[in-house]
Design an enzyme around this catalytic site. Structure first.
Site, mmCIF file in Angstrom:
data_model
loop_
_atom_site.group_PDB
_atom_site.id
_atom_site.type_symbol
_atom_site.label_atom_id
_atom_site.label_comp_id
_atom_site.label_asym_id
_atom_site.label_seq_id
_atom_site.Cartn_x
_atom_site.Cartn_y
_atom_site.Cartn_z
ATOM 1 N N ASN A 26 0.765 -1.156 -0.188
ATOM 2 C CA ASN A 26 0.101 -0.092 0.527
ATOM 3 C C ASN A 26 0.547 0.877 -0.038
ATOM 4 O O ASN A 26 0.348 2.390 -0.722
ATOM 5 C CB ASN A 26 -1.210 -0.002 1.266
ATOM 6 C CG ASN A 26 0.269 -0.103 3.023
ATOM 7 O OD1 ASN A 26 0.315 -0.525 2.752
ATOM 8 N ND2 ASN A 26 -1.203 0.369 3.721
ATOM 9 N N GLY A 59 2.202 -6.298 7.260
ATOM 10 C CA GLY A 59 1.648 -6.752 6.616
ATOM 11 C C GLY A 59 0.727 -7.356 7.530
ATOM 12 O O GLY A 59 0.467 -6.530 8.633
ATOM 13 N N SER A 60 -0.115 -8.333 7.174
ATOM 14 C CA SER A 60 -1.577 -8.616 7.877
ATOM 15 C C SER A 60 -0.523 -9.465 8.824
ATOM 16 O O SER A 60 0.684 -9.677 9.378
ATOM 17 C CB SER A 60 -2.201 -9.736 7.181
ATOM 18 O OG SER A 60 -1.551 -10.615 5.927
ATOM 19 N N VAL A 61 -1.736 -9.258 9.905
ATOM 20 C CA VAL A 61 -1.676 -10.178 11.239
ATOM 21 C C VAL A 61 -1.508 -11.733 10.854
ATOM 22 O O VAL A 61 -0.333 -12.048 11.567
ATOM 23 C CB VAL A 61 -2.657 -10.442 11.798
ATOM 24 C CG1 VAL A 61 -3.004 -11.326 13.339
ATOM 25 C CG2 VAL A 61 -2.997 -9.066 12.739
ATOM 26 N N GLU A 102 4.506 -4.703 12.506
ATOM 27 C CA GLU A 102 3.305 -3.556 11.859
ATOM 28 C C GLU A 102 2.638 -4.343 10.839
ATOM 29 O O GLU A 102 2.742 -4.219 9.307
ATOM 30 C CB GLU A 102 4.608 -2.538 10.611
ATOM 31 C CG GLU A 102 5.380 -1.847 11.547
ATOM 32 C CD GLU A 102 5.146 -0.842 12.785
ATOM 33 O OE1 GLU A 102 3.932 -0.343 12.627
ATOM 34 O OE2 GLU A 102 5.796 -0.181 13.618
ATOM 35 N N CYS A 152 -2.989 0.888 7.011
ATOM 36 C CA CYS A 152 -3.554 0.214 7.814
ATOM 37 C C CYS A 152 -4.258 1.167 9.395
ATOM 38 O O CYS A 152 -4.544 0.645 9.703
ATOM 39 C CB CYS A 152 -1.728 -0.682 8.324
ATOM 40 S SG CYS A 152 -0.778 0.834 8.760
ATOM 41 N N GLU A 180 -10.963 -6.352 8.798
ATOM 42 C CA GLU A 180 -9.977 -5.347 9.044
ATOM 43 C C GLU A 180 -10.476 -5.219 7.041
ATOM 44 O O GLU A 180 -9.933 -7.009 6.435
ATOM 45 C CB GLU A 180 -8.341 -5.324 8.302
ATOM 46 C CG GLU A 180 -7.931 -4.392 7.841
ATOM 47 C CD GLU A 180 -6.116 -4.721 7.490
ATOM 48 O OE1 GLU A 180 -5.747 -5.473 7.939
ATOM 49 O OE2 GLU A 180 -6.179 -3.085 8.008
ATOM 50 N N GLU A 231 8.641 2.248 14.214
ATOM 51 C CA GLU A 231 8.898 2.773 13.336
ATOM 52 C C GLU A 231 9.081 4.059 13.822
ATOM 53 O O GLU A 231 7.956 4.789 14.177
ATOM 54 C CB GLU A 231 8.116 2.097 11.857
ATOM 55 C CG GLU A 231 8.431 0.323 11.753
ATOM 56 C CD GLU A 231 8.768 -0.116 9.719
ATOM 57 O OE1 GLU A 231 7.457 0.424 9.401
ATOM 58 O OE2 GLU A 231 9.112 -1.006 10.015
HETATM 59 N N1 LIG Z 1 1.264 -1.500 11.025
HETATM 60 C C1 LIG Z 1 1.836 -0.727 9.376
HETATM 61 O O1 LIG Z 1 2.345 0.239 9.764
HETATM 62 C C2 LIG Z 1 0.945 -1.156 8.302
HETATM 63 C C3 LIG Z 1 1.433 -1.100 7.166
HETATM 64 C C4 LIG Z 1 0.817 -0.929 5.501
HETATM 65 C C5 LIG Z 1 0.393 -2.520 5.614
HETATM 66 N N2 LIG Z 1 -0.118 -2.849 6.628
HETATM 67 C C6 LIG Z 1 -0.809 -4.417 6.410
HETATM 68 O O2 LIG Z 1 -0.771 -5.006 5.761
HETATM 69 C C7 LIG Z 1 -2.423 -6.042 5.172
HETATM 70 C C8 LIG Z 1 -2.002 -5.538 3.919
HETATM 71 O O3 LIG Z 1 -0.635 -5.945 2.557
HETATM 72 P P1 LIG Z 1 -0.352 -7.136 2.409
HETATM 73 O O4 LIG Z 1 -1.527 -7.621 2.010
HETATM 74 O O5 LIG Z 1 0.888 -6.922 1.108
HETATM 75 O O6 LIG Z 1 0.112 -8.240 3.863
HETATM 76 P P2 LIG Z 1 0.206 -9.574 3.743
HETATM 77 O O7 LIG Z 1 1.135 -10.379 4.717
HETATM 78 O O8 LIG Z 1 -0.488 -10.877 2.788
HETATM 79 O O9 LIG Z 1 2.046 -9.796 2.936
HETATM 80 C C9 LIG Z 1 3.109 -8.506 3.537
HETATM 81 C C10 LIG Z 1 4.169 -9.449 2.683
HETATM 82 O O10 LIG Z 1 4.624 -10.016 3.580
HETATM 83 C C11 LIG Z 1 5.317 -11.287 2.813
HETATM 84 N N3 LIG Z 1 4.507 -12.376 3.076
HETATM 85 C C12 LIG Z 1 3.716 -13.443 2.697
HETATM 86 N N4 LIG Z 1 3.880 -14.499 3.261
HETATM 87 C C13 LIG Z 1 4.629 -14.423 3.634
HETATM 88 C C14 LIG Z 1 5.803 -15.484 4.499
HETATM 89 N N5 LIG Z 1 5.079 -16.683 4.534
HETATM 90 N N6 LIG Z 1 6.863 -15.355 4.833
HETATM 91 C C15 LIG Z 1 6.728 -13.972 4.757
HETATM 92 N N7 LIG Z 1 7.309 -13.243 3.744
HETATM 93 C C16 LIG Z 1 5.619 -13.612 3.810
HETATM 94 C C17 LIG Z 1 4.464 -10.588 0.692
HETATM 95 O O11 LIG Z 1 4.824 -11.330 -0.235
HETATM 96 C C18 LIG Z 1 4.141 -9.553 1.377
HETATM 97 O O12 LIG Z 1 5.511 -8.670 1.063
HETATM 98 C C19 LIG Z 1 -2.554 -5.292 5.068
HETATM 99 O O13 LIG Z 1 -3.615 -6.068 6.810
HETATM 100 C C20 LIG Z 1 -2.232 -4.125 6.551
HETATM 101 O O14 LIG Z 1 -2.744 -3.048 7.320
HETATM 102 C C21 LIG Z 1 0.008 -2.839 7.839
HETATM 103 N N1 LIG Z 2 2.533 5.722 7.341
HETATM 104 C C1 LIG Z 2 2.808 4.940 7.048
HETATM 105 C C2 LIG Z 2 1.453 4.272 7.795
HETATM 106 C C3 LIG Z 2 1.109 3.139 6.334
HETATM 107 C C4 LIG Z 2 -0.476 1.715 6.983
HETATM 108 O O1 LIG Z 2 -0.571 1.617 6.128
#
Ligand SMILES: NC(=O)c1ccc[n+]([C@@H]2O[C@H](COP(=O)([O-])OP(=O)(O)OC[C@H]3O[C@@H](n4cnc5c(N)ncnc54)[C@H](O)[C@@H]3O)[C@@H](O)[C@H]2O)c1
Ligand SMILES: NCCCC=O
Length: 527
Positions: A190, A265-267, A287, A321, A424, A501
């Protein structure tokens, strides 16, 4: 005959030289003035040992899409074990040199990187639009934030210091803040460049090296960052990019030479990353996702609260996020709030993300669009009322017909037990609910396993701080929303993550503290 052969030889030699020269051009130069519907990516998107590297095998390559048109930008082959190992080793070699520099020297290189990025801000932003689908207006803001992040951590680098601690008998101890070694960054799609910078800039400022794996859905700008760092003068191998999905990410998490994994990424993926890191007792920063509450009291400045709710829900097509997607409005002002929020949501210009006037672009992918539309349908089935939006949107420009657009949606009549309120959604969908008392709304707001962010609108200063104190979330915005900054720590409570971060707090997560204890007298031995 001989002359013809020679001519052929020189012709092919010339072509080869031309090709080699091309592939040595920085990626951004090749993508200069990127535009929708025309960009074709032939260059390799991996980067280690200071150069772009072609993946060894084209097998298992996944298409990368341009969200605004649905076109395939390139096929992305994932890095395997050998490539991950090469990248990690290249990072380790660079770390040995870089970590010996003073903070001032490291800061100077990072400042140069920030200068170069600022100079190319608009071009980089256009590439981000092509690959992510967000509007150019937002992408420019994102790249500006990335520049600020590099500048901020360049400034922090020379300030890293330990402590001097007095002990009995004139003895003393001191602490040294030392880097961890090779850190892995794994990012979401994102905020592709911002996330790469928010991990790499503090890591490098603290004397570490990094191997970064962007999301396979938005892989381009991380390589541009690698080339900028190189141009600014970081040693070859200090910042590396490996492309791929879950398997490549897991190879990185398991690599024995990796000291830390910083994951966004995701939980569910975060849990897996933590498990993998635990096997090697590696540090983690997580995060993760959120379902943040935004509480609007009747004594608020209503226009600001409405604007705040829009900012809390619709940036980057709602794929943020920390978005405040559970909007609790005190019952007395609910009708006025809804009327105004719906009027303004309907006025959001959806469409070509490259145009100045557009305020909402395309979602990241077709499956993500379908998932978000599915949440709206499910909400309706569970009794929510769609006040506006929640439909696929087809722009009039024929070029954008295959894009992943939808109209931003406001849901009324929501309850805490509905799926749209509990999960989410990660799309432009705001769920609105009434509340009566402060105590009640705090209990409802905290009734979630997430804890990324929260917000409150009120004119009552004491209430604002009381609510901020009682919300179980890593950030609370008072009388605004999503006003994140590189100078302010960011990170989740509960299942939304571990670690911070941004801000000075992040130093804790990219360094380790060594204690040195100094005896000034004789050894008192018991033996
Ligand atoms: N808290 C924060 O700062 C923050 C910021 C941005 C996005 N997010 C969260 O990210 C999610 C959306 O992003 P997404 O769909 O890319 O998430 P995702 O968890 O599907 O993927 C995130 C990353 O993890 C990698 N990945 C997937 N499986 C893996 C594994 N088994 N081992 C290691 N790496 C792996 C993916 O290729 C990708 O690079 C949402 O839940 C969003 O809230 C959080
Ligand atoms: N400031 C970046 C926060 C990203 C959340 O998705």
């Amino acid at each position: 005959m001989h002359a013809r052969l020679l001519r052929h030889f020189f012709f092919f030699f010339f072509l080869r030289q031309k090709f080699l020269k091309m592939s040595q051009q920085p990626l951004l130069q090749l993508l200069h003035n990127a535009s929708l519907g025309s960009l074709e990516l032939k260059e390799p998107l991996n980067f280690w040992c200071g150069a772009r590297v072609q993946a060894r095998s084209a097998g298992n390559a996944e298409p990368v899409y341009e969200p605004a048109t649905g076109r395939v930008l390139c096929d992305l082959p994932p890095c395997g074990a050998e490539e991950v190992d090469q990248a990690v080793r290249s990072a380790h070699a660079a770390y040995l040199k870089w970590s010996r520099l003073s903070g001032m020297e490291r800061g100077r290189v990072l400042l140069e990187a920030a200068r170069i990025m600022r100079e190319r801000l608009v071009d980089i932003a256009k590439v981000e639009v092509v690959n992510n689908g967000k509007t150019l207006t937002e992408a420019k803001g994102n790249i500006h934030m990335a520049v600020q992040g590099i500048e901020y951590f360049a400034g922090i680098a020379p300030t890293l210091a330990g402590q001097h601690i007095q002990m009995p008998g004139g003895c003393f101890a001191y602490t040294r803040r030392e880097p961890l070694g090779v850190c892995v960054g794994i990012g979401a799609w994102n905020f592709p460049l911002v996330l790469a910078v928010m991990k790499s800039a503090p890591a490098l400022a603290c004397g570490n090296a990094m191997v970064y794996k962007p999301s396979p859905m938005a892989p381009i700008t991380a390589v541009i960052l690698a080339e900028i760092y190189k141009e600014a003068g970081v040693p070859d191998g200090l910042f590396n990019v490996v492309q791929g999905g879950a398997e490549t990410g897991s190879l990185l998490c398991h690599h024995p030479m990796v000291a830390k994994v910083s994951f966004t990424g995701s939980v569910p993926t975060g849990k897996k990353v933590m498990e993998m890191a635990a096997k090697g007792v590696k540090q983690v920063t997580l995060e993760l996702g959120g379902k943040s509450p935004l509480i609007i009291f009747k004594d608020c400045e209503l226009e600001n609260a409405v604007k705040g709710a829009l900012m809390a829900n619709f940036l980057t097509q709602g794929q943020v996020c920390c978005n405040g997607t559970r909007v609790y409005v005190q019952r007395d002002i609910l009708p006025q709030f809804l009327e105004e929020v719906v009027k303004r949501t309907k006025a959001i210009a959806v469409g070509d993300p490259m145009l100045d006037g557009t305020r909402m672009g395309a979602l990241i992918s077709r499956p993500q669009l379908d998932k978000v539309l599915g949440f709206v349908k499910e909400a309706q089935k569970q009794g929510a009322r769609v006040l506006c939006g929640g439909e696929p949107f087809v722009p009039s420009d024929p070029k954008l017909k295959g894009g992943y657009f939808m109209s931003p949606c406001v849901l009324d009549n929501c309850r805490d037990d509905m799926t749209c309120v509990k999960e989410e959604i990660f799309g432009p969908v705001m769920s609105v609910m009434p509340f009566d008392t402060e105590e009640e709304v705090l209990q409802r707001a905290n009734n979630t396993t997430f804890g990324l962010a929260s917000g409150v609108f009120t004119r009552d200063v004491a209430r604002a701080h009381r609510v901020a104190e009682n919300l179980q979330a890593g950030t609370c915005f008072i009388n605004n929303y999503n006003t994140n900054s590189v100078v302010v720590p960011f990170g989740g409570y509960k299942m939304s993550g571990i670690g911070k971060e941004n801000g000075q707090a992040v130093i804790e997560y990219y360094t380790q503290l060594k204690t040195v204890v100094v005896e000034m007298g004789d050894v008192q031995s018991l033996f």
